[in-house]
Design a protein around this motif. Structure first.
Motif, PDB file in Angstrom:
ATOM      1  N   ASN A 194      35.234  41.746  32.797  1.00  0.00           N
ATOM      2  CA  ASN A 194      34.621  40.971  33.878  1.00  0.00           C
ATOM      3  C   ASN A 194      34.958  41.587  35.229  1.00  0.00           C
ATOM      4  O   ASN A 194      34.099  41.721  36.106  1.00  0.00           O
ATOM      5  CB  ASN A 194      35.099  39.517  33.831  1.00  0.00           C
ATOM      6  CG  ASN A 194      34.350  38.695  32.802  1.00  0.00           C
ATOM      7  OD1 ASN A 194      33.197  38.978  32.491  1.00  0.00           O
ATOM      8  ND2 ASN A 194      35.000  37.683  32.266  1.00  0.00           N
ATOM      9  N   LEU A 195      36.221  41.959  35.387  1.00  0.00           N
ATOM     10  CA  LEU A 195      36.652  42.610  36.624  1.00  0.00           C
ATOM     11  C   LEU A 195      35.911  43.921  36.826  1.00  0.00           C
ATOM     12  O   LEU A 195      35.413  44.215  37.919  1.00  0.00           O
ATOM     13  CB  LEU A 195      38.162  42.852  36.567  1.00  0.00           C
ATOM     14  CG  LEU A 195      38.771  43.833  37.576  1.00  0.00           C
ATOM     15  CD1 LEU A 195      38.518  43.372  38.990  1.00  0.00           C
ATOM     16  CD2 LEU A 195      40.268  43.982  37.324  1.00  0.00           C
ATOM     17  N   PHE A 196      35.808  44.709  35.770  1.00  0.00           N
ATOM     18  CA  PHE A 196      35.236  46.047  35.919  1.00  0.00           C
ATOM     19  C   PHE A 196      33.719  46.001  36.080  1.00  0.00           C
ATOM     20  O   PHE A 196      33.162  46.503  37.059  1.00  0.00           O
ATOM     21  CB  PHE A 196      35.607  46.911  34.712  1.00  0.00           C
ATOM     22  CG  PHE A 196      35.281  48.368  34.909  1.00  0.00           C
ATOM     23  CD1 PHE A 196      36.175  49.203  35.548  1.00  0.00           C
ATOM     24  CD2 PHE A 196      34.079  48.895  34.475  1.00  0.00           C
ATOM     25  CE1 PHE A 196      35.875  50.544  35.755  1.00  0.00           C
ATOM     26  CE2 PHE A 196      33.768  50.227  34.671  1.00  0.00           C
ATOM     27  CZ  PHE A 196      34.669  51.055  35.312  1.00  0.00           C
ATOM     28  N   PHE A 197      33.036  45.396  35.121  1.00  0.00           N
ATOM     29  CA  PHE A 197      31.577  45.480  35.118  1.00  0.00           C
ATOM     30  C   PHE A 197      30.908  44.501  36.081  1.00  0.00           C
ATOM     31  O   PHE A 197      29.811  44.770  36.567  1.00  0.00           O
ATOM     32  CB  PHE A 197      31.039  45.273  33.698  1.00  0.00           C
ATOM     33  CG  PHE A 197      31.351  46.419  32.778  1.00  0.00           C
ATOM     34  CD1 PHE A 197      30.799  47.664  32.990  1.00  0.00           C
ATOM     35  CD2 PHE A 197      32.215  46.257  31.708  1.00  0.00           C
ATOM     36  CE1 PHE A 197      31.093  48.733  32.154  1.00  0.00           C
ATOM     37  CE2 PHE A 197      32.516  47.317  30.864  1.00  0.00           C
ATOM     38  CZ  PHE A 197      31.952  48.558  31.090  1.00  0.00           C
ATOM     39  N   VAL A 198      31.537  43.363  36.337  1.00  0.00           N
ATOM     40  CA  VAL A 198      30.957  42.424  37.298  1.00  0.00           C
ATOM     41  C   VAL A 198      31.476  42.709  38.703  1.00  0.00           C
ATOM     42  O   VAL A 198      30.705  42.861  39.652  1.00  0.00           O
ATOM     43  CB  VAL A 198      31.250  40.964  36.897  1.00  0.00           C
ATOM     44  CG1 VAL A 198      30.685  40.007  37.937  1.00  0.00           C
ATOM     45  CG2 VAL A 198      30.656  40.659  35.528  1.00  0.00           C
ATOM     46  N   GLY A 199      32.807  42.806  38.832  1.00  0.00           N
ATOM     47  CA  GLY A 199      33.383  43.038  40.150  1.00  0.00           C
ATOM     48  C   GLY A 199      32.939  44.349  40.765  1.00  0.00           C
ATOM     49  O   GLY A 199      32.534  44.407  41.935  1.00  0.00           O
ATOM     50  N   LEU A 200      32.974  45.427  39.983  1.00  0.00           N
ATOM     51  CA  LEU A 200      32.629  46.723  40.542  1.00  0.00           C
ATOM     52  C   LEU A 200      31.127  46.972  40.610  1.00  0.00           C
ATOM     53  O   LEU A 200      30.683  47.871  41.320  1.00  0.00           O
ATOM     54  CB  LEU A 200      33.316  47.836  39.751  1.00  0.00           C
ATOM     55  CG  LEU A 200      34.834  47.921  39.962  1.00  0.00           C
ATOM     56  CD1 LEU A 200      35.408  49.122  39.233  1.00  0.00           C
ATOM     57  CD2 LEU A 200      35.190  48.002  41.432  1.00  0.00           C
ATOM     58  N   SER A 201      30.331  46.193  39.870  1.00  0.00           N
ATOM     59  CA  SER A 201      28.879  46.343  40.025  1.00  0.00           C
ATOM     60  C   SER A 201      28.460  45.926  41.429  1.00  0.00           C
ATOM     61  O   SER A 201      27.557  46.522  42.030  1.00  0.00           O
ATOM     62  CB  SER A 201      28.133  45.512  38.976  1.00  0.00           C
ATOM     63  OG  SER A 201      28.344  44.130  39.181  1.00  0.00           O
ATOM     64  N   SER A 202      29.138  44.919  41.981  1.00  0.00           N
ATOM     65  CA  SER A 202      28.839  44.519  43.359  1.00  0.00           C
ATOM     66  C   SER A 202      29.266  45.608  44.333  1.00  0.00           C
ATOM     67  O   SER A 202      28.600  45.844  45.349  1.00  0.00           O
ATOM     68  CB  SER A 202      29.536  43.196  43.690  1.00  0.00           C
ATOM     69  OG  SER A 202      30.943  43.320  43.590  1.00  0.00           O
ATOM     70  N   ALA A 203      30.376  46.300  44.023  1.00  0.00           N
ATOM     71  CA  ALA A 203      30.804  47.411  44.873  1.00  0.00           C
ATOM     72  C   ALA A 203      29.796  48.553  44.815  1.00  0.00           C
ATOM     73  O   ALA A 203      29.475  49.169  45.840  1.00  0.00           O
ATOM     74  CB  ALA A 203      32.183  47.899  44.435  1.00  0.00           C
ATOM     75  N   ILE A 219      25.392  46.426  30.777  1.00  0.00           N
ATOM     76  CA  ILE A 219      26.489  46.554  29.818  1.00  0.00           C
ATOM     77  C   ILE A 219      27.242  45.233  29.683  1.00  0.00           C
ATOM     78  O   ILE A 219      27.573  44.800  28.573  1.00  0.00           O
ATOM     79  CB  ILE A 219      27.447  47.682  30.247  1.00  0.00           C
ATOM     80  CG1 ILE A 219      26.790  49.051  30.019  1.00  0.00           C
ATOM     81  CG2 ILE A 219      28.770  47.598  29.483  1.00  0.00           C
ATOM     82  CD1 ILE A 219      27.606  50.220  30.542  1.00  0.00           C
ATOM     83  N   GLN A 220      27.502  44.571  30.807  1.00  0.00           N
ATOM     84  CA  GLN A 220      28.300  43.350  30.758  1.00  0.00           C
ATOM     85  C   GLN A 220      27.622  42.256  29.940  1.00  0.00           C
ATOM     86  O   GLN A 220      28.294  41.431  29.320  1.00  0.00           O
ATOM     87  CB  GLN A 220      28.594  42.842  32.174  1.00  0.00           C
ATOM     88  CG  GLN A 220      29.480  41.604  32.233  1.00  0.00           C
ATOM     89  CD  GLN A 220      30.838  41.813  31.570  1.00  0.00           C
ATOM     90  OE1 GLN A 220      31.249  42.938  31.338  1.00  0.00           O
ATOM     91  NE2 GLN A 220      31.529  40.729  31.262  1.00  0.00           N
ATOM     92  N   SER A 221      26.290  42.263  29.890  1.00  0.00           N
ATOM     93  CA  SER A 221      25.607  41.263  29.067  1.00  0.00           C
ATOM     94  C   SER A 221      25.915  41.456  27.590  1.00  0.00           C
ATOM     95  O   SER A 221      25.808  40.519  26.799  1.00  0.00           O
ATOM     96  CB  SER A 221      24.090  41.328  29.312  1.00  0.00           C
ATOM     97  OG  SER A 221      23.569  42.595  28.945  1.00  0.00           O
TER      98      SER A 221
END
Length: 508
Positions: A194-203, A219-221
């Motif tokens: 969640n941190l990687f694929f959701v948090g960094l997708s916004s970055a 990918i996160q889905s």
């Protein structure tokens, strides 16, 4: 016919072949008691439905990829794009290793309900590898300095920085197959994705990298399905009390292993590969991992007798300095990487001092020295000014300077007449339990001790097409780029540091 009835009918097609023994059918064995459990199927999905879902997602994603290639949407942020040369090269390797791990699980675990989920996850992981390789290909074709993207797969295999991730996935792929589920599905995918694929997708979106943002989200889905796989496996294991001590042992090990690898990478990417920040790496990790995972998901396990991970307190305190110590390592060793680095500016210093009080006091001197060593005409190499590379941990492959160099407690352990360097209580605990698993890998010093640094760079293949200019550079837009001759003029020879004090007793 209801979907449940149809699904049960498909499961009835399971059979025991007569031409091989049960042992031959399961190519690997597990020490866990799972064969006779009756797990819940995490999601009742047929292969046809699964393929239709993934095809729809791929159609949307690759349409965006094609549109971005044809239509210029503006130049993305250079700090982010250069950092992703290192980030993406490692991510592809992790995804491919996860696919292999799920194949092992499907050939080992008896309950058909779990094997169905593992096989679909294996397909997911291969899809993810392909998605990320296509992002690398897109960036290689469209970024103004594609050098580094073009050797992503090779760099994943030989970069000293990538050893942190290689050691983690190699440990996953060679552990007990069911233990692999705990390391991969419980800790990487449930705790950290969640941190990687959701948090960094916004970055990625904030820095103009629409391709990376789209890739992370699609990918996160899939990761939600993988989390369900992990919970189904874990709940099946918890149904047999004989598994509890082994589960606890795996929890202690993999919480620390993933903290030292995936967690370290997350912190670095969140703090040092971005210009536009909303949360620090520490804040993101506290929210997504410590509060949501350990404070929510993990606490559900206490009623089964599972205790908090052995090194959880150390993991929390490490967050104060992990990203900055990792940056000292990467930026300090920049010549043996394959991307351009972007040192800190005044805005960065203000942000870090606000989010990490004491940052300037503890790391300001390094960045002052780094800025003084960026110009090749000065003939000053930051790696040499720092006294050379430190030792590397035999278990996690991080340099032995964590959580912060003045707080680090490296030690050596004697095993079969040879000393092995370890970085922490966590890695020593793991090494003492399974020393045989960690003594076969060669360290950076085993490969390059005694070599002059320009020879190391050439051996790694990190030289541009002109045969003399380094792929890596200590700044984004240098007045003049560093060459092999500049490195030679600095006269740095790789020397193995002395072993730290020995921790007793000897491992037997």
């Amino acid at each position: 016919m209801k979907i449940t009835e149809a699904y049960d009918r498909v499961k009835d097609l399971e059979w025991e072949p007569t031409y091989i023994t049960p042992e031959q059918k399961s190519v690997e064995t597990t020490r866990f008691f799972i064969k006779d459990t009756k797990p819940n199927d995490p999601f009742k999905t047929f292969v046809r439905e699964y393929c239709e879902q993934e095809l729809e997602k791929d159609d949307r994603h690759y349409a965006l990829l094609e549109a971005s290639t044809r239509l210029s949407t503006g130049e993305p942020d250079a700090r982010w794009m250069e950092g992703m040369k290192f980030g993406l090269s490692n991510l592809v390797g992790v995804e491919y290793a996860a696919a292999r791990a799920m194949g092992r699980m499907a050939r080992t675990v008896a309950p058909v309900e779990l094997r169905q989920g593992y096989m679909m996850q294996m397909l997911d992981e291969m899809r993810h590898s392909n998605l990320e390789m296509n992002v690398i290909r897109h960036h290689m074709r469209n970024w103004k300095d594609p050098v580094g993207y073009d050797i992503a797969a090779k760099a994943n295999a030989n970069s000293v920085g990538s050893a942190i991730f290689r050691s983690m996935v190699e440990d996953l792929m060679t552990s007990d197959p069911v233990e692999t589920s705990i390391g991969l599905q419980v800790f990487i995918e449930t705790a950290y994705t969640n941190l990687f694929f959701v948090g960094l997708s916004s970055a990625a979106a904030a820095h103009g990298d629409d391709m990376m943002a789209s890739t992370m989200m699609t990918i996160q889905s899939d990761e939600a399905r993988h989390m369900a796989n992990g919970w189904s496996t874990l709940s099946a294991l918890l149904s047999d009390d004989r598994n509890i001590p082994m589960i606890q042992e795996a929890m202690d090990k993999w919480s620390w292993r993933i903290h030292c690898s995936f967690g370290t990478g997350n912190m670095l990417f969140s703090d040092y590969f971005v210009n536009k920040r909303t949360e620090s790496g520490k804040e993101m990790t506290m929210r997504w991992v410590m509060d949501d995972f350990y404070g929510g998901f993990y606490q559900k396990l206490e009623k089964f007798g599972i205790k908090p991970p052995k090194f959880l307190d150390q993991m929390v305190t490490d967050l104060d300095w992990t990203s900055h110590t990792t940056a000292v390592y990467l930026f300090g060793a920049w010549p043996v990487f394959f991307h351009r680095f972007d040192g800190l500016n005044e805005n960065d210093f203000e942000w870090f001092e606000e989010k990490y009080p004491g940052f300037t006091e503890n790391f300001g001197a390094f960045w002052e020295a780094y800025n003084d060593c960026k110009d090749p005409d000065n003939r000053k190499l930051i790696l040499k000014e720092l006294g050379g590379l430190p030792n590397f941990c035999q278990v996690c492959n991080r340099p032995t300077i964590f959580p912060r160099q003045d707080l680090a407690r490296p030690r050596s352990v004697l095993f079969r007449g040879k000393d092995y360097c370890l970085c922490s209580d966590g890695c020593e605990h793991i090494f003492r339990k399974e020393a045989d698993r960690y003594v076969g890998s060669k360290s950076f010093y085993d490969l390059y001790e005694g070599k002059e640094l320009s020879e190391v760079i050439q051996a790694l293949g990190y030289v541009r097409d002109d045969g003399k200019t380094l792929m890596a550079q200590p700044e984004l837009n240098p007045k003049r780029m560093w060459t092999l001759d500049d490195i030679k003029a600095c006269d740095y020879v790789v020397e193995r540091p002395p072993m730290p004090p020995r921790s007793e007793p000897e491992v037997v």
